[in-house]
Design an enzyme around this catalytic site. Sequence first.
Site, mmCIF file in Angstrom:
data_model
loop_
_atom_site.group_PDB
_atom_site.id
_atom_site.type_symbol
_atom_site.label_atom_id
_atom_site.label_comp_id
_atom_site.label_asym_id
_atom_site.label_seq_id
_atom_site.Cartn_x
_atom_site.Cartn_y
_atom_site.Cartn_z
ATOM 1 N N ARG A 212 0.830 -1.205 0.000
ATOM 2 C CA ARG A 212 0.000 0.000 0.000
ATOM 3 C C ARG A 212 0.866 1.259 0.000
ATOM 4 N NH1 ARG A 212 -3.933 0.439 3.769
ATOM 5 N NH2 ARG A 212 -4.081 -1.815 3.939
ATOM 6 N N ALA A 233 6.917 -2.106 -4.270
ATOM 7 C CA ALA A 233 6.898 -1.443 -2.971
ATOM 8 C C ALA A 233 5.904 -0.284 -2.929
ATOM 9 C CB ALA A 233 8.301 -0.962 -2.619
ATOM 10 N N HIS A 234 5.816 0.348 -1.756
ATOM 11 C CA HIS A 234 4.806 1.371 -1.523
ATOM 12 C C HIS A 234 5.039 2.610 -2.377
ATOM 13 C CE1 HIS A 234 8.098 2.393 1.179
ATOM 14 N NE2 HIS A 234 7.605 3.589 1.341
ATOM 15 N N ASN A 235 3.935 3.217 -2.773
ATOM 16 C CA ASN A 235 3.886 4.477 -3.532
ATOM 17 C C ASN A 235 4.282 4.339 -4.999
ATOM 18 O OD1 ASN A 235 3.217 5.776 -1.110
ATOM 19 N ND2 ASN A 235 5.351 6.231 -0.656
#
Length: 357
Positions: A212, A233-235
């Site tokens: 997330r 991974a995130h973002n």
Amino acid sequence: MEIRLDEIARLVDGTLHGDGTLICDGANPPDESTASEITMLVGKNVSANLARSDALAVICAEPVASDPRPQIIVENPRAAFATVVSKFRPPIPTALPGVGVDSSASIANSAKIHPTATVCAGVSIGERTLVMPNVVIMPGCTIGDDCVLYPGVTLYEYSSLGDRVVLHAGTIIGADGFGYQQRGGRHLPSAQLGYVRIDSDVDVGAGVTIDRGSYGATRIGEGTKIDNQVMIAHNCQIGRHNLICSQVGVAGSCRTGDYVILAGQVGLKDHVTLGDHTIVGAKAGVMDDCQGHQVLLGSPAMPQRDQMQIFAIERKLPEMRRELKALRKQLDVMNKQLGQGQTSEGRSKQGRSERAA
């Protein structure tokens, strides 16, 4: 949910510069925010980042004189923004879900849910979607039409799938990103308040993990195909119609354009941007941005032409080593001969001197 800006300022104990009667209906990072949402700005090039954002208002540490939008000034923008995001998208209390479909879930009549699946509160599932054994769909998730979730898939809260999305066995969507801040000698988790958005016609292989976002969405673009055992991974913002092969690792906040190809075991450093039609060869390690329409090879990755020249030279290294050893032997012989010649010449001079005396 809709909140006035002056109410948001009071919520974060900030100072409002601008019209407090404006209505805000969400909070997102600068590049994701719409004209009715509030955003946050930190770090360098604040004014430049704000100029590229459509946000209605901004939370920041100091006023940005060059921008006319309402601004809420706070001491710690990250903490304040986390508070606002939590207001619009409240964290769901951890509770032990039971097997089966929660009574508050909205399930289309033509959808099929296996009895061993867990569908939590507030979940929405569209027409003809199949949810297979031991799938877990946490609260607040939305799933479109004609999707297939194979056994053992897990969707964390607020995950969103478009139409015709396929998630193969063991894939996990929406786990917390690997983000920590060191305080007092301890690694403490940073905010992980975002979610994952997977657009329509995306296929995701087995054993894939997509984390997330910190505040907004980690997004997978329409038509993208992801092979087994990939980590995103995130973002990250993955573009449309990408092909991401097995064992690729994409670090946080990376961006890819449309029709990007990442071959097997490619790794991307965090905050890297790849333009449209970039192709990255197997086992390459990408450390810098690429404008697109290029083939990158090697680690660190570089344009194909440059890397092929390096590969060609590397293949010649054993031959070059043998040549170097031969040249060293020749040089040793020459030095020895030169030394003997100097010694003989010295003796001759000494003999002539003695005879002259």
